[in-house]
Design a protein around this motif. Structure first.
Motif, PDB file in Angstrom:
ATOM      1  N   LEU A  76       0.830  -1.198   0.000  1.00 43.94           N
ATOM      2  CA  LEU A  76       0.000   0.000   0.000  1.00 43.94           C
ATOM      3  C   LEU A  76       0.872   1.258   0.000  1.00 43.94           C
ATOM      4  O   LEU A  76       0.659   2.181  -0.786  1.00 43.94           O
ATOM      5  CB  LEU A  76      -0.917  -0.008   1.223  1.00 43.94           C
ATOM      6  CG  LEU A  76      -1.691   1.272   1.502  1.00 43.94           C
ATOM      7  CD1 LEU A  76      -3.113   1.125   0.992  1.00 43.94           C
ATOM      8  CD2 LEU A  76      -1.689   1.602   2.967  1.00 43.94           C
ATOM      9  N   LEU A  77       1.858   1.295   0.885  1.00 42.16           N
ATOM     10  CA  LEU A  77       2.736   2.462   0.994  1.00 42.16           C
ATOM     11  C   LEU A  77       3.593   2.649  -0.245  1.00 42.16           C
ATOM     12  O   LEU A  77       3.683   3.754  -0.792  1.00 42.16           O
ATOM     13  CB  LEU A  77       3.618   2.337   2.239  1.00 42.16           C
ATOM     14  CG  LEU A  77       2.892   2.334   3.580  1.00 42.16           C
ATOM     15  CD1 LEU A  77       3.869   2.040   4.713  1.00 42.16           C
ATOM     16  CD2 LEU A  77       2.153   3.630   3.824  1.00 42.16           C
TER      17      LEU A  77
ATOM     18  N   ASP B  92       3.128   1.599  -3.281  1.00 39.98           N
ATOM     19  CA  ASP B  92       2.291   1.992  -4.424  1.00 39.98           C
ATOM     20  C   ASP B  92       1.897   3.462  -4.332  1.00 39.98           C
ATOM     21  O   ASP B  92       1.971   4.199  -5.316  1.00 39.98           O
ATOM     22  CB  ASP B  92       1.032   1.123  -4.504  1.00 39.98           C
ATOM     23  CG  ASP B  92       1.317  -0.286  -4.994  1.00 39.98           C
ATOM     24  OD1 ASP B  92       2.444  -0.553  -5.468  1.00 39.98           O
ATOM     25  OD2 ASP B  92       0.399  -1.128  -4.893  1.00 39.98           O
ATOM     26  N   ALA B  93       1.479   3.903  -3.156  1.00 38.11           N
ATOM     27  CA  ALA B  93       1.036   5.290  -2.977  1.00 38.11           C
ATOM     28  C   ALA B  93       2.188   6.274  -3.151  1.00 38.11           C
ATOM     29  O   ALA B  93       1.996   7.379  -3.649  1.00 38.11           O
ATOM     30  CB  ALA B  93       0.401   5.463  -1.604  1.00 38.11           C
ATOM     31  N   TRP B  94       3.376   5.889  -2.716  1.00 36.53           N
ATOM     32  CA  TRP B  94       4.526   6.775  -2.771  1.00 36.53           C
ATOM     33  C   TRP B  94       5.329   6.632  -4.061  1.00 36.53           C
ATOM     34  O   TRP B  94       6.262   7.397  -4.293  1.00 36.53           O
ATOM     35  CB  TRP B  94       5.454   6.514  -1.583  1.00 36.53           C
ATOM     36  CG  TRP B  94       4.818   6.780  -0.248  1.00 36.53           C
ATOM     37  CD1 TRP B  94       3.737   7.576   0.027  1.00 36.53           C
ATOM     38  CD2 TRP B  94       5.231   6.233   1.006  1.00 36.53           C
ATOM     39  NE1 TRP B  94       3.468   7.563   1.376  1.00 36.53           N
ATOM     40  CE2 TRP B  94       4.366   6.746   2.012  1.00 36.53           C
ATOM     41  CE3 TRP B  94       6.248   5.368   1.387  1.00 36.53           C
ATOM     42  CZ2 TRP B  94       4.505   6.423   3.353  1.00 36.53           C
ATOM     43  CZ3 TRP B  94       6.375   5.042   2.728  1.00 36.53           C
ATOM     44  CH2 TRP B  94       5.514   5.574   3.701  1.00 36.53           C
TER      45      TRP B  94
ATOM     46  N   LEU C 277       2.628  11.781   2.282  1.00 39.22           N
ATOM     47  CA  LEU C 277       2.279  12.488   1.046  1.00 39.22           C
ATOM     48  C   LEU C 277       2.133  13.997   1.294  1.00 39.22           C
ATOM     49  O   LEU C 277       2.502  14.795   0.427  1.00 39.22           O
ATOM     50  CB  LEU C 277       0.999  11.911   0.442  1.00 39.22           C
ATOM     51  CG  LEU C 277       1.142  10.508  -0.160  1.00 39.22           C
ATOM     52  CD1 LEU C 277      -0.211   9.950  -0.587  1.00 39.22           C
ATOM     53  CD2 LEU C 277       2.130  10.514  -1.342  1.00 39.22           C
TER      54      LEU C 277
ATOM     55  N   TYR D  13      -1.511   2.442   8.922  1.00 37.80           N
ATOM     56  CA  TYR D  13      -0.593   2.539   7.798  1.00 37.80           C
ATOM     57  C   TYR D  13      -1.142   3.516   6.750  1.00 37.80           C
ATOM     58  O   TYR D  13      -0.374   4.205   6.069  1.00 37.80           O
ATOM     59  CB  TYR D  13      -0.340   1.161   7.180  1.00 37.80           C
ATOM     60  CG  TYR D  13       0.155   0.167   8.213  1.00 37.80           C
ATOM     61  CD1 TYR D  13       1.471   0.183   8.644  1.00 37.80           C
ATOM     62  CD2 TYR D  13      -0.714  -0.761   8.774  1.00 37.80           C
ATOM     63  CE1 TYR D  13       1.921  -0.720   9.608  1.00 37.80           C
ATOM     64  CE2 TYR D  13      -0.278  -1.667   9.733  1.00 37.80           C
ATOM     65  CZ  TYR D  13       1.037  -1.635  10.144  1.00 37.80           C
ATOM     66  OH  TYR D  13       1.476  -2.513  11.105  1.00 37.80           O
ATOM     67  N   GLU D  14      -2.466   3.581   6.632  1.00 29.68           N
ATOM     68  CA  GLU D  14      -3.088   4.555   5.727  1.00 29.68           C
ATOM     69  C   GLU D  14      -2.816   5.976   6.214  1.00 29.68           C
ATOM     70  O   GLU D  14      -2.570   6.876   5.407  1.00 29.68           O
ATOM     71  CB  GLU D  14      -4.586   4.291   5.615  1.00 29.68           C
ATOM     72  CG  GLU D  14      -4.902   3.007   4.888  1.00 29.68           C
ATOM     73  CD  GLU D  14      -6.360   2.586   4.987  1.00 29.68           C
ATOM     74  OE1 GLU D  14      -7.111   3.139   5.837  1.00 29.68           O
ATOM     75  OE2 GLU D  14      -6.766   1.693   4.207  1.00 29.68           O
TER      76      GLU D  14
ATOM     77  N   ARG E 136       0.705   6.757   5.278  1.00 28.07           N
ATOM     78  CA  ARG E 136       0.715   7.059   3.830  1.00 28.07           C
ATOM     79  C   ARG E 136       0.335   8.514   3.593  1.00 28.07           C
ATOM     80  O   ARG E 136       1.039   9.248   2.899  1.00 28.07           O
ATOM     81  CB  ARG E 136      -0.273   6.141   3.112  1.00 28.07           C
ATOM     82  CG  ARG E 136      -0.494   6.476   1.652  1.00 28.07           C
ATOM     83  CD  ARG E 136      -1.755   5.834   1.108  1.00 28.07           C
ATOM     84  NE  ARG E 136      -2.939   6.372   1.794  1.00 28.07           N
ATOM     85  CZ  ARG E 136      -4.133   5.770   1.809  1.00 28.07           C
ATOM     86  NH1 ARG E 136      -4.311   4.618   1.198  1.00 28.07           N
ATOM     87  NH2 ARG E 136      -5.147   6.324   2.449  1.00 28.07           N
ATOM     88  N   ASP E 137      -0.771   8.929   4.183  1.00 30.75           N
ATOM     89  CA  ASP E 137      -1.307  10.261   3.928  1.00 30.75           C
ATOM     90  C   ASP E 137      -0.404  11.367   4.486  1.00 30.75           C
ATOM     91  O   ASP E 137      -0.188  12.389   3.828  1.00 30.75           O
ATOM     92  CB  ASP E 137      -2.714  10.381   4.505  1.00 30.75           C
ATOM     93  CG  ASP E 137      -3.699   9.428   3.832  1.00 30.75           C
ATOM     94  OD1 ASP E 137      -3.412   8.931   2.722  1.00 30.75           O
ATOM     95  OD2 ASP E 137      -4.763   9.177   4.432  1.00 30.75           O
TER      96      ASP E 137
END
Length: 107
Positions: free
Chosen positions: A14-15, A17-19, A99, A91-92, A95-96
């Motif tokens: 998740l991390l 992919d987002a980053w 970002l 973890y979300e 992530r945020d």
């Protein structure tokens, strides 16, 4: 332990992919801990070393996120782990916040 390993694997993917970054080791080797490369931060100029890692770690701590940040081979990584009390939403949040910090002119 299988539940925790699955949570770390899901969170690490998740991390990354987002980053737009990579895992520190191949996904199939992950267990209850993982390294995830951090994206570039506008506020960090120059060498990504111990001091840069400490700046990012402190910025995350100021947002109530406690996660080790490591400098390895000129890149910054977060070391995430999972314990029975963790949830994917944590973890979300990481992530945020990353970002948001990535775009900031200061850490």
């Amino acid at each position: 332990e299988e539940l925790l390993s699955t949570m770390v694997r899901d969170a690490a993917v998740l991390l990354a992919d987002a980053w737009g970054t990579e895992l520190g080791i191949p996904e199939e080797l992950l267990s209850t801990m993982a390294l995830v490369q951090l994206p570039e931060f506008a506020a960090l100029k120059g060498e990504l070393n111990y001091e840069a890692a400490e700046m990012v770690q402190n910025a995350l701590y100021a947002e109530k996120i406690e996660v080790p940040v490591k400098a390895l081979s000129g890149k910054l990584y977060v070391r995430i782990s999972a314990h029975i009390y963790n949830h994917i939403e944590e973890y979300e949040t990481l992530r945020d916040v990353v970002l948001q910090l990535k775009k900031s002119d200061s850490l």
